[in-house]
Design a protein around this motif. Structure first.
Motif, mmCIF file in Angstrom:
data_model
loop_
_atom_site.group_PDB
_atom_site.id
_atom_site.type_symbol
_atom_site.label_atom_id
_atom_site.label_comp_id
_atom_site.label_asym_id
_atom_site.label_seq_id
_atom_site.Cartn_x
_atom_site.Cartn_y
_atom_site.Cartn_z
ATOM 1 N N ALA A 78 -52.882 34.643 60.937
ATOM 2 C CA ALA A 78 -53.561 33.801 59.954
ATOM 3 C C ALA A 78 -53.056 32.365 60.088
ATOM 4 O O ALA A 78 -51.958 32.133 60.603
ATOM 5 N N PRO A 79 -53.842 31.393 59.644
ATOM 6 C CA PRO A 79 -53.465 29.990 59.860
ATOM 7 C C PRO A 79 -52.214 29.571 59.114
ATOM 8 O O PRO A 79 -51.942 30.031 57.997
ATOM 9 N N LEU A 80 -51.438 28.713 59.760
ATOM 10 C CA LEU A 80 -50.270 28.115 59.125
ATOM 11 C C LEU A 80 -50.354 26.601 59.271
ATOM 12 O O LEU A 80 -51.258 26.058 59.897
ATOM 13 N N ASN A 81 -49.400 25.920 58.662
ATOM 14 C CA ASN A 81 -49.372 24.456 58.660
ATOM 15 C C ASN A 81 -48.190 24.000 59.506
ATOM 16 O O ASN A 81 -47.043 24.299 59.183
ATOM 17 N N LYS A 82 -48.464 23.298 60.598
ATOM 18 C CA LYS A 82 -47.377 22.896 61.505
ATOM 19 C C LYS A 82 -46.381 21.963 60.823
ATOM 20 O O LYS A 82 -45.198 21.916 61.189
ATOM 21 N N ASN A 83 -46.822 21.218 59.809
ATOM 22 C CA ASN A 83 -45.929 20.250 59.166
ATOM 23 C C ASN A 83 -44.739 20.899 58.464
ATOM 24 O O ASN A 83 -43.625 20.379 58.504
ATOM 25 N N ASN A 84 -44.968 22.051 57.803
ATOM 26 C CA ASN A 84 -43.880 22.615 57.011
ATOM 27 C C ASN A 84 -43.082 23.697 57.729
ATOM 28 O O ASN A 84 -42.285 24.399 57.115
ATOM 29 N N ILE A 85 -43.298 23.831 59.041
ATOM 30 C CA ILE A 85 -42.450 24.759 59.793
ATOM 31 C C ILE A 85 -41.654 24.058 60.888
ATOM 32 O O ILE A 85 -40.717 24.626 61.429
ATOM 33 N N ASN A 86 -42.012 22.815 61.191
ATOM 34 C CA ASN A 86 -41.273 22.085 62.218
ATOM 35 C C ASN A 86 -40.003 21.453 61.656
ATOM 36 O O ASN A 86 -39.974 21.013 60.509
ATOM 37 N N SER A 87 -38.965 21.458 62.463
ATOM 38 C CA SER A 87 -37.692 20.845 62.076
ATOM 39 C C SER A 87 -36.969 20.412 63.342
ATOM 40 O O SER A 87 -37.451 20.622 64.457
ATOM 41 N N GLU A 88 -35.798 19.818 63.181
ATOM 42 C CA GLU A 88 -35.004 19.420 64.344
ATOM 43 C C GLU A 88 -34.619 20.636 65.177
ATOM 44 O O GLU A 88 -34.491 20.558 66.394
ATOM 45 N N ASP A 89 -34.414 21.763 64.511
ATOM 46 C CA ASP A 89 -33.967 22.977 65.196
ATOM 47 C C ASP A 89 -35.130 23.823 65.723
ATOM 48 O O ASP A 89 -34.925 24.702 66.559
ATOM 49 N N PHE A 90 -36.334 23.573 65.216
ATOM 50 C CA PHE A 90 -37.464 24.418 65.588
ATOM 51 C C PHE A 90 -38.701 23.559 65.812
ATOM 52 O O PHE A 90 -39.220 22.945 64.883
ATOM 53 N N LYS A 91 -39.147 23.508 67.062
ATOM 54 C CA LYS A 91 -40.323 22.715 67.418
ATOM 55 C C LYS A 91 -41.494 23.654 67.669
ATOM 56 O O LYS A 91 -41.491 24.414 68.629
ATOM 57 N N PHE A 92 -42.485 23.618 66.793
ATOM 58 C CA PHE A 92 -43.643 24.511 66.881
ATOM 59 C C PHE A 92 -44.859 23.691 67.251
ATOM 60 O O PHE A 92 -45.315 22.851 66.477
ATOM 61 N N VAL A 93 -45.390 23.919 68.448
ATOM 62 C CA VAL A 93 -46.593 23.194 68.882
ATOM 63 C C VAL A 93 -47.842 23.936 68.437
ATOM 64 O O VAL A 93 -48.801 23.349 67.962
ATOM 65 N N GLY A 94 -47.833 25.251 68.603
ATOM 66 C CA GLY A 94 -48.976 26.069 68.204
ATOM 67 C C GLY A 94 -48.679 27.535 68.443
ATOM 68 O O GLY A 94 -47.731 27.896 69.146
ATOM 69 N N HIS A 95 -49.499 28.394 67.834
ATOM 70 C CA HIS A 95 -49.346 29.841 68.013
ATOM 71 C C HIS A 95 -49.371 30.221 69.497
ATOM 72 O O HIS A 95 -48.575 31.035 69.953
ATOM 73 N N THR A 96 -50.333 29.642 70.233
ATOM 74 C CA THR A 96 -50.511 30.013 71.637
ATOM 75 C C THR A 96 -49.225 29.790 72.425
ATOM 76 O O THR A 96 -48.759 30.666 73.151
ATOM 77 N N GLU A 97 -48.646 28.586 72.261
ATOM 78 C CA GLU A 97 -47.437 28.248 72.996
ATOM 79 C C GLU A 97 -46.250 29.098 72.530
ATOM 80 O O GLU A 97 -45.441 29.550 73.344
#
Length: 341
Positions: free
Chosen positions: A124-143
């Motif tokens: 299900a869709p998530l929001n990249k803004n509230n899961i990214n941090s210095e320790d965790f870089k989330f580009v997208g589900h696919t990656e």
């Protein structure tokens, strides 16, 4: 996992609990016929489901809470808690807590997918803004999933009954697209699409249209050299391997004249070149499928839609289609396995 799966388990990661994810999941699963051939398992939190059940007045939606997959109940909707406490649910509001829930649901589900404890995953869709941090870089589900399962590459493949679009480059700034359009990458993505069309969609001799990068597909070099120097040579090499690939086509005229109907798949050079026509044509039932992986993953092709979250306005068509496609591909793979044995 046994050679014959009488009841495969289909995982669904809950996404951002303040978006429309929970609503479209529940609406999709409300009709028992949607999971007659599989057992749904929602990765999230039972409290979130209960709150939305009351909020959306979906009294007919029933589920069973389980602690681990040993407790799975077939013919029921199962929910497993990925965090001890459920974050506060504030529909339409971006919070760090809902981001933590979304990424933890994804992590746990992907781990079960890798270990074959579930047979497919719908995200299900998530929001990249509230899961990214210095320790965790989330580009997208696919990656994220491609990396998690140790795959060298994958294809972001947007799928609907009337159109299938893959991307040479995915979540990249437009300023970086041209240098990432290489002959090797075009051939790699095209081969992943051909393989998926055969293996996942049952098309014996798929035909693929390949888009140009520049306006008018470069206008014979007047508007860019990539078509002459990179894209056409890639197409020619694929043709030499007896693959049915054609192009490069100017994207605006190609989609404007509905030429996609003549092909089994379309390979676009970058995100918006492929996704704008796809969503214009198939927004309500479009699916994002990650092709080329050793696992099965689909998702709806929309985002969190905070503006309508919690209002019982979300259309579940895309989520339901993503669930159906995941279940259908599980069945196709199982049939192929039985034939090979």
């Amino acid at each position: 996992m046994s050679a014959k799966l009488s009841k495969p388990i289909l995982g669904i990661s809950i996404g951002d609990i303040n978006g429309i994810g929970v609503e479209v999941i529940m609406k999709s699963l409300l009709d028992n016929r949607t999971y007659k051939n599989f057992t749904p398992l929602i990765y999230g939190h039972g409290k979130a489901i209960s709150i939305y059940k009351k909020m959306l007045e979906m009294e007919d939606f029933n589920f069973v809470q389980i602690r681990n997959l040993d407790e799975i109940q077939h013919k029921r909707i199962n929910v497993i808690n990925v965090l001890e406490d459920c974050p506060e649910i504030i529909p339409g509001v971006e919070t760090q807590e809902s981001g933590k829930m979304a990424i933890e649901a994804l992590r746990v589900a992907v781990e079960d997918l890798k270990e074959k404890r579930i047979q497919a995953l719908v995200t299900a869709p998530l929001n990249k803004n509230n899961i990214n941090s210095e320790d965790f870089k989330f580009v997208g589900h696919t990656e994220f999933i491609t990396d998690a399962v140790g795959a060298k590459n994958s294809l972001m493949f947007l799928v609907a009954e009337q159109l299938r679009v893959g991307l040479v480059t995915g979540h990249l700034p437009i300023s970086e697209v041209a240098k990432n359009v290489t002959k090797a990458r075009i051939k790699e993505k095209c081969n992943l699409m051909l393989q998926s069309l055969k293996q996942d969609f049952g098309i014996a001799k798929p035909k693929i249209a390949i888009m140009g990068l520049n306006p008018h597909a470069g206008e014979d070099g007047l508007l860019g050299k990539e078509e002459i120097e990179i894209i056409k040579p890639a197409i020619n090499e694929l043709k030499e391997e007896n693959k049915l690939v054609f192009g490069p086509y100017p994207a605006d005229g190609f989609f404007g004249m509905m030429h996609q109907s003549k092909f089994d798949g379309v390979l676009a050079m970058y995100h918006d070149q492929g996704l704008i026509p796809f969503k214009s044509i198939a927004f309500s039932n479009g699916i994002n499928f990650t092709a080329g992986l050793p696992v099965i993953r689909t998702s709806p092709d929309h985002g969190t839609a905070y503006n309508i979250a919690g209002k019982n306005l979300a259309d579940e068509g895309s989520m339901r289609a993503a669930i159906f496609l995941a279940a259908d591909i599980v069945e196709k793979h199982q049939e192929a396995l039985e034939i090979s044995n």
